[in-house]
Design a protein around this motif. Structure first.
Motif, PDB file in Angstrom:
ATOM      1  N   LYS A  16       0.849  -1.192   0.000  1.00  0.00           N
ATOM      2  CA  LYS A  16       0.000   0.000   0.000  1.00  0.00           C
ATOM      3  C   LYS A  16       0.887   1.245   0.000  1.00  0.00           C
ATOM      4  CE  LYS A  16      -0.199  -0.348   4.968  1.00  0.00           C
ATOM      5  NZ  LYS A  16      -0.890  -0.867   6.132  1.00  0.00           N
ATOM      6  N   ALA A  17       0.256   2.388  -0.218  1.00  0.00           N
ATOM      7  CA  ALA A  17       0.995   3.664  -0.306  1.00  0.00           C
ATOM      8  C   ALA A  17       2.170   3.522  -1.257  1.00  0.00           C
ATOM      9  CB  ALA A  17       1.465   4.129   1.070  1.00  0.00           C
ATOM     10  N   ASP A  18       1.870   2.997  -2.429  1.00  0.00           N
ATOM     11  CA  ASP A  18       2.880   2.845  -3.464  1.00  0.00           C
ATOM     12  C   ASP A  18       4.111   2.109  -2.934  1.00  0.00           C
ATOM     13  OD1 ASP A  18       3.531   3.080  -6.115  1.00  0.00           O
ATOM     14  OD2 ASP A  18       4.514   5.009  -5.895  1.00  0.00           O
ATOM     15  N   GLY A  19       3.843   0.991  -2.283  1.00  0.00           N
ATOM     16  CA  GLY A  19       4.958   0.188  -1.765  1.00  0.00           C
ATOM     17  C   GLY A  19       5.766   0.964  -0.736  1.00  0.00           C
ATOM     18  N   TYR A  20       5.083   1.513   0.274  1.00  0.00           N
ATOM     19  CA  TYR A  20       5.725   2.319   1.315  1.00  0.00           C
ATOM     20  C   TYR A  20       6.685   3.324   0.662  1.00  0.00           C
ATOM     21  CZ  TYR A  20       3.938  -0.804   5.027  1.00  0.00           C
ATOM     22  OH  TYR A  20       3.138  -1.524   5.883  1.00  0.00           O
ATOM     23  N   GLY A  21       6.264   3.862  -0.479  1.00  0.00           N
ATOM     24  CA  GLY A  21       7.053   4.889  -1.147  1.00  0.00           C
ATOM     25  C   GLY A  21       8.056   4.366  -2.156  1.00  0.00           C
ATOM     26  N   ALA A  22       8.286   3.041  -2.157  1.00  0.00           N
ATOM     27  CA  ALA A  22       9.343   2.513  -3.032  1.00  0.00           C
ATOM     28  C   ALA A  22       8.859   2.259  -4.458  1.00  0.00           C
ATOM     29  CB  ALA A  22       9.923   1.230  -2.432  1.00  0.00           C
TER      30      ALA A  22
END
Ligand SMILES: *Cc1c(COP(=O)(O)O)cnc(C)c1O
Length: 825
Positions: A495-501
């Protein structure tokens, strides 16, 4: 070199079932890497997590006929009539034994390299230094494990004149097997560092284990200035000739008399075996490169190269690029950049990597390949081999660059192929301008100037990039898997774009490593994954009422947390005529965020689910509020009891097995007995242990560059509102990252720092929207130098601590305009 199958059976002492004739050229341990089925021997390896025996039917379908197994599959005669099964007690040992026997067929010098760091650099440099005069077979990339070493040694063939193999160990007892396979005549120890210290009782024990590689070697190359190494070697007395190097003692074979560091290169003066003083000039200045070059020079001298030749070749050494990079390109292209030495083995690995990545919006697969240098094969044979490899690996468009490849275009037989004498000619061509919606693998020897090509093809969004190390992520995945029961399933939270990654690339890697579930926040994120070829199960944690159709269309399984959502979902599914659509039931056990009440709601929930057939509960779960801290253990216990009661009630009401899950990253570690059917791994995957904020394997590094340097006098100020007062004459650097990129404004005014050439530089004054200023007084740096905001050398938790927040917030705050670049070793 090929082996008849009956010969293989003899070499590994296997019982053979089946009598189909076959000749083996390739050994395979991972079904995903299959290339030439008829000539392949598959070793069905077993690990805690996986069992190669499960892939036999699939491989058989794809044409493989030879298998090394611990158990012959049931009804083999009926199902796999024309297959050969070589039955052994351990497939792993059989693989090692086959490599060992293969190795014994060669009476050539074999260099075996071990050590904590620098193995790959030494191996690659030896290759660069020696391949102008002999055919060198070496480990591809860093294949140095219990499986990687046999696969590497298998590459020795009738052309080989020298073998160079690395061996890596992390535990006691591992070196003996690697030693027996490599049997080095020249054994090299790079150095002993602190890696894997935890698996050994003392540094000495680790040193002893590594030096097992030296047993029986003709010569031993090591640093005599390391007292521990010298001590252990003298004690074990291997009988081999000591070929040590030292900067202190003239009594060693390689006495380094002076190391002279200049701004761009290092000159090393030495005396080899008491002979004439000699020197060479290395185009690098870092300590590791200097030490590794001394080792290489020593080995080359031993193999008979004279000082001048060594000097000439060392001055042209190239850096060792070990990473496969994935970047977003122009015109809908994805670039895979592999500037690792151009040779056929590393080409195969890069093609395999490209192949394993699921299709991206139907992108076609294109290979841009330079001449392959120093292969040891006649050109025609080499390029015919390239052609069949490329075809097997599903490349649709082939672009060859360089005089050799042009001269041998007749050997390449792809439907679409183009040839250019140079990169410049390619860049001017319509073929280059026409690249569009393709995955482009760039694989070129450095001398062809492929960097120029990459430069033109990458989409330039911003000079600030987030580098994501996919290997580290896989290591983290395995770190947590090792704490889990082998049958427990895993949901990877992206979630959240792969924790930002970046969810898409992360999902591709996780799918490749067989994560059971991926979980995203909203339906659109799930749809994006599907459009990028992700076929894994996908869970939607925050399903929106407006997106049910998307979920049905793309097979995205929603979480259901309330009766309102449940009713809406049933209604939407019934309207579409859908039955048995999987959903995941969330219970609220104490977070008081979303979820059904385990006592009050579950009976009614069961009744409602029984009275419809549109949806089917696939799992039931809850979430701990404080599994990361011991102080909440009592509360966690209460949560678990409520969950246990509610989830069991739900399970009992249905005939099919409903999966239960409650542990998150911290829970996996802290509450192993609560892992149940499945766990949900989030932050840990991205390399941060939520229990203690320690870095497991760092995944993300946020980097930018110095735009401008200026001197600012004492008494002057920096930035908006004159907040950055300067109290003594300073050097201030401007960097292109601001709060709009996710650099929190509260780090300004010396509340935080970044790293410039590994030294701390504080943020001065207010951080601006797109730019920040840092104090680099006393730091040796230039415009254009790289700056680390957080990552490999500066843990993200240093920033989150300074901001009095959690690493999750810092990671997920990095804005979309920051380019994500993905690496794989
Ligand atoms: C985000 C999330 C997780 C993962 O938590 P970590 O602390 O990152 O491991 C697990 N379960 C649910 C429901 C989540 O929302």
């Amino acid at each position: 070199m090929t082996y008849p199958i009956e010969r293989v059976a003899t070499l590994i002492g296997a019982q053979r079932q089946g009598n189909t004739e076959a000749h083996i050229s390739f050994v395979l341990t991972d079904s995903r890497s299959l290339c030439f089925p008829e000539e392949t021997l598959f070793f069905a390896l077993r690990s805690n997590r996986n069992d190669g025996h499960n892939y036999i039917p699939e491989l058989y379908r794809r044409g493989v006929r030879c298998f090394v197994v611990e158990e012959v599959p049931e009804r083999a005669a009926e199902l796999f009539g024309d297959a050969n099964f070589l039955c052994v007690s351990s497939t792993r040992q059989a693989l090692q034994q086959l490599a060992q026997r293969h190795r014994e067929a060669f009476d050539i010098p074999i260099v075996g390299i071990t050590g904590s760091n620098g193995k790959t650099m030494v191996k690659e440099w030896l290759y660069q230094l020696l391949s102008p005069q002999m055919v060198v077979t070496r480990s591809p990339r860093s294949y140095n494990s219990q499986i990687g070493v046999p696969l590497s040694v298998w590459l020795l063939n009738s052309h080989s004149q020298l073998g160079v193999f690395e061996s890596g160990i992390s535990q006691k007892g591992e070196m003996q097997a690697l030693h027996d396979i490599i049997k080095p005549t020249i054994a090299v120890l790079t150095n002993i560092g602190s890696a894997h210290e935890e698996n050994f009782s003392t540094p000495e024990e680790k040193c002893r284990e590594k030096l097992r590689l030296f047993e029986g070697a003709e010569v031993m190359v090591y640093n005599a200035d390391d007292a521990l190494v010298t001590h252990v070697l003298n004690e074990t007395n291997n009988g081999g000739q000591h070929l040590a190097w030292s900067t202190k003692s003239p009594d060693v074979a390689m006495f380094v008399t002076k190391i002279d560091k200049q701004p761009t290169h290092t000159t090393i003066h030495y005396i080899y075996k008491g002979g004439e003083p000699a020197s060479y000039s290395l185009p690098f200045i870092d300590e590791a490169s200097v030490c590794n070059s001394i080792i290489c020079a020593t080995v080359c001298r031993y193999l008979g190269l004279d000082a001048n030749t060594i000097g000439e070749r060392i001055s042209k050494l190239e850096p060792v690029a070990m990473r496969l990079e994935v970047k977003e390109g122009l015109n809908g292209c994805t670039l895979i950049n592999d500037s690792y030495n151009s040779d056929i083995n590393s080409l195969d690995i890069a093609l395999d990597f490209m192949n394993r990545r699921p299709d991206h919006n139907g992108q076609q697969r294109t290979l841009v390949l330079s001449d392959i240098l120093q292969s040891g094969l006649p050109d025609a044979e080499l390029y015919r081999e390239v052609s069949s490899l490329v075809e097997q690996r599903g490349v649709q468009k082939f672009i060859g660059i360089g005089p050799k490849i042009c001269a041998n275009k007749g050997c390449i037989a792809l439907a679409e192929q183009h040839f250019f004498a140079s990169v410049e000619e390619f860049i001017r061509s319509s073929v280059f301008k026409g690249l569009h919606n393709e995955v482009v693998l760039l694989k070129g020897a450095r001398s062809f100037g492929f960097d120029q090509l990459t430069e033109l093809m990458v989409k330039k969004v911003h000079e600030t990039t987030l580098e994501v190390n996919l290997n580290a992520m896989v290591d983290n995945l395995n770190y947590y898997r090792a704490m889990m029961h082998p049958n427990t399933k895993l949901v990877c939270m992206i979630k959240a774009d792969g924790y930002g990654a970046g969810a898409v690339e992360i999902a591709k890697t996780l799918q490749d490593h067989r994560a059971d579930y991926l979980a995203v926040a909203v339906a659109d994120e799930g749809a994006t994954l599907r459009r990028n070829g992700i076929t894994s199960n996908i869970m939607i944690m925050n399903p929106e009422m407006t997106a049910f159709k998307t979920m049905f269309d793309y097979d995205l399984e929603p979480e259901v947390y309330s009766f309102r959502l449940l009713e809406a979902l049933i209604k939407a599914a019934e309207k579409e005529g859908i039955t048995g659509f999987p959903v995941h039931i969330k219970l609220d056990t104490g977070m008081h965020r979303l979820g059904f009440d385990p006592e009050k709601d579950v009976p009614r929930l069961i009744e409602r689910l029984h009275n419809q057939n549109a949806l089917i509960p696939k799992s039931v779960f809850s979430h701990f509020v404080g599994s990361d801290a011991d102080q909440f253990d009592d509360f966690s216990q209460q949560q678990f009891e409520r969950f246990d009661m509610g989830s069991k009630m739900l399970q009992a009401a249905f005939e099919h097995h409903i999966l239960r899950h409650i542990d998150n990253s911290a829970g996996i570690e802290h509450f192993p007995q609560r892992q149940l059917d499945m766990c949900r791994l989030g932050l840990g995957l991205y390399g941060i242990n939520p229990r203690n904020n320690a870095i497991i394997n760092n995944v993300s590094t946020l980097r930018t560059t110095i735009l401008q340097l200026r001197e600012v006098k004492a008494g002057d100020t920096v930035g908006y509102s004159r907040r950055g007062t300067i109290d003594h004459d300073s050097v201030i650097a401007a960097i292109p990252i601001g709060y709009a990129d996710g650099l929190n404004r509260r780090l300004g005014n010396r509340n935080g720092y970044c790293l410039v050439n590994n030294q701390q530089a504080e943020y001065v004054g207010n951080i601006c929207m797109d730019v920040a200023m840092i104090d680099v007084t006393g730091i040796d740096c230039h415009e254009g130098d790289s700056v680390e905001i957080f990552g490999d050398n500066l843990p993200v938790t240093v920033l989150s601590d300074a901001l009095q927040t959690i690493p999750y917030e810092v990671l997920t705050g990095i804005s979309n305009r920051v380019n994500r670049v993905y690496f794989q070793d």
